[in-house]
Write an enzyme that holds these catalytic residues in place. Sequence first.
Site, PDB file in Angstrom:
ATOM      1  N   GLU A 152       0.849  -1.199   0.000  1.00  0.00           N
ATOM      2  CA  GLU A 152       0.000   0.000   0.000  1.00  0.00           C
ATOM      3  C   GLU A 152       0.879   1.242   0.000  1.00  0.00           C
ATOM      4  OE1 GLU A 152      -2.571  -0.568   3.405  1.00  0.00           O
ATOM      5  OE2 GLU A 152      -3.255  -2.514   2.675  1.00  0.00           O
TER       6      GLU A 152
ATOM      7  N   CYS B 292     -10.689   0.956   8.026  1.00  0.00           N
ATOM      8  CA  CYS B 292     -10.071   2.232   8.387  1.00  0.00           C
ATOM      9  C   CYS B 292     -10.696   3.403   7.642  1.00  0.00           C
ATOM     10  CB  CYS B 292      -8.580   2.179   8.110  1.00  0.00           C
ATOM     11  SG  CYS B 292      -8.183   1.611   6.455  1.00  0.00           S
TER      12      CYS B 292
HETATM   13 ZN   LIG Z   1      -8.163   3.241   4.961  1.00  0.00          ZN
END
Ligand SMILES: [Zn+2]
Length: 648
Positions: free
Chosen positions: A316, A412
């Site tokens: 990521e 998240c």
């Molecule tokens: Zn996130």
Amino acid sequence: MKKLESLDLNQIKVEDNFWDRYIRLVREKMLPYQWEVLNDRVSDAAPSHCVENFRIAAGVSEGEYYGQVFQDSDVAKWIEAVSYSLEKERDPQLEEEVDSIVDLFEKAQKSDGYMDTYFIIKDPDGKWSNLREGHELYVAGHMIEAAAAYYRATGKEKFLKIVCRLADCICDVFGEEEGKMHGCPGHPEIELALVKLYRITQKKEYLQMAKYFLDLRGNQHPDHFVEEQKREGFYHIFQEFEHLGYNNIQAHMPVRQQKKADGHAVRALYLYSAMADVGYESKDETLLKACRTLFQNIVKKQMFITGSVGSAADGECFTCDYDLPNNYNYSETCASVALAMFSYRMFQIEQDGAYMDIVERALYNTVLSGMSLNGTEFFYVNPLEVIPEQLRTNRTLRHVLTHRRKWLGVACCPPNIARTLTGLGNYIYSYNEDTVFINLYISGQAAVTLAEGEIKISVETNYPYEEKIRIYVENINDIPMAIAFREPGWAKIDTVVSDDGEILRVRREKGYIYTEKRKWGKEGSISFDIPLKPVLMCAHPRVVSDVGKAAIMRGPVVYCLEEIDNGDNLGGIVLDAEARLKVEYDPELLGGAGVITTESYRLSEQEWSGKLYQPVGKKYEECKIKAIPYCMWNNRGEGEMRVWIHTR
Ligand SMILES: [Zn+2]
């Protein structure tokens, strides 16, 4: 230089054609919906178990821990979002819900202040034993941010006291001193939270602790991340991330030496935000210098046109300069939230509009594309080009979704969007002793308390769809003050006119236009236009994914093509570089949306029967295209989408 201050949210009212619906959605749908999800009462969403974990840790329920190691942070981010909403308008039901979970926090918290349900329930002996993957300090950071926001909104101290005990526990465990642990977390977040707590409590230890974590990072011999894995009983929480390097946990080099944004994008930007905070609070120019360099690297070499970052799914993460792929990028919604957080901190310190331009770009594009227009579905990954059938059949693209999901196992992003939108007012205005700054052009009112009295400002505009901006000033106490408003890097504001038609003398400095200091009177006003001509943008020649392509922008808003408006094979559409772009506003489309149309061409598929390749000789058919704001894509069913359009 002293940094700019933000207003309290109860001093700000947003009444804006573009933003109102999102803020309403968060307040009326998203926050109640997320509370139901956190309590596992939404049958078709991924289970959260977040509140239940706290109930088990508090001893009022029995069962096993369920969820990611950082699951606690979901409820913390929800509380933070709720708090910004409460700061504007108290709501007994929401407060009751928060208070009920705060009671559980208190019961779950250990006598030494420790609080993390994963380790309390699942691995009591393992606490602080895996700083790389354990996320305890990350969760603690979100708890502190939530408590700070809830305290500011309600004045209730219980939650704040809980996180002070947690922060004290961290200060007892970590530090340079003999007998303390010498380590820092794999996922930054605690650092910026400790600065927030320092600003509320004025307790110097919290600032020093934040600085300690920054100083230690990438600077340790022997390295704690290596040493902790040698301990007996050590186990990996994330086997799948084992191959990732030290840049993924921001331990590849000391923070002050970093020149290129590297590693996991969210971690990096939370870290840079803390570097800006600590740099300012402890007057550490070396930290601020690193922040400036990293910001420049991101926005000049590693940011997508939509204000998103993170080019690779594996890790990521940031990759190399100019690597900005459109269909397999990561561009996590949280990373754009974090980019706005970092850029805004730098703006407040440096008072340079270039930082606010990036806040605006992130907010108007990727932060909003992260949620559906019904407020209950979310993207984690934000591609700039989608062909649904490719996503269904090509496993390398499996991180990209064809449609937003109700709730994600790693959740998240949704609460991060919620806290950004309920706290949007924070970004709109800033002030110092004699100047009020208008950073974003969002209609509404603000009351600013300067040293000598209060000033009321209201902004009227239909930006980003109309060019006219009007700012009214009500200055009953006749305090001499200036107004500063942002001149976006992509626009030139010609003349600024006062209420009686007089052209005002203004001063331009670092992306802001400053009026002279004056008293304004009861009904002062200024007005000006921000040119919003749609523009065909191209990318730096080294961005190979975008060579020979253009993206449509109008003001801060990036536009995209969708299959539902333009048919399939959007990649076959070829735009004239000189195309005349026509702007409209369609009140019926998606609850009201800007639309850009133009004459275009499409590669002809005639003479291709039975062939995959043939000698060059392009044939075009004329067509019309219609683009809508990127942030609104995928709200009319599944289909192709494309930001970068081929040009000729
Ligand atoms: Zn996130």
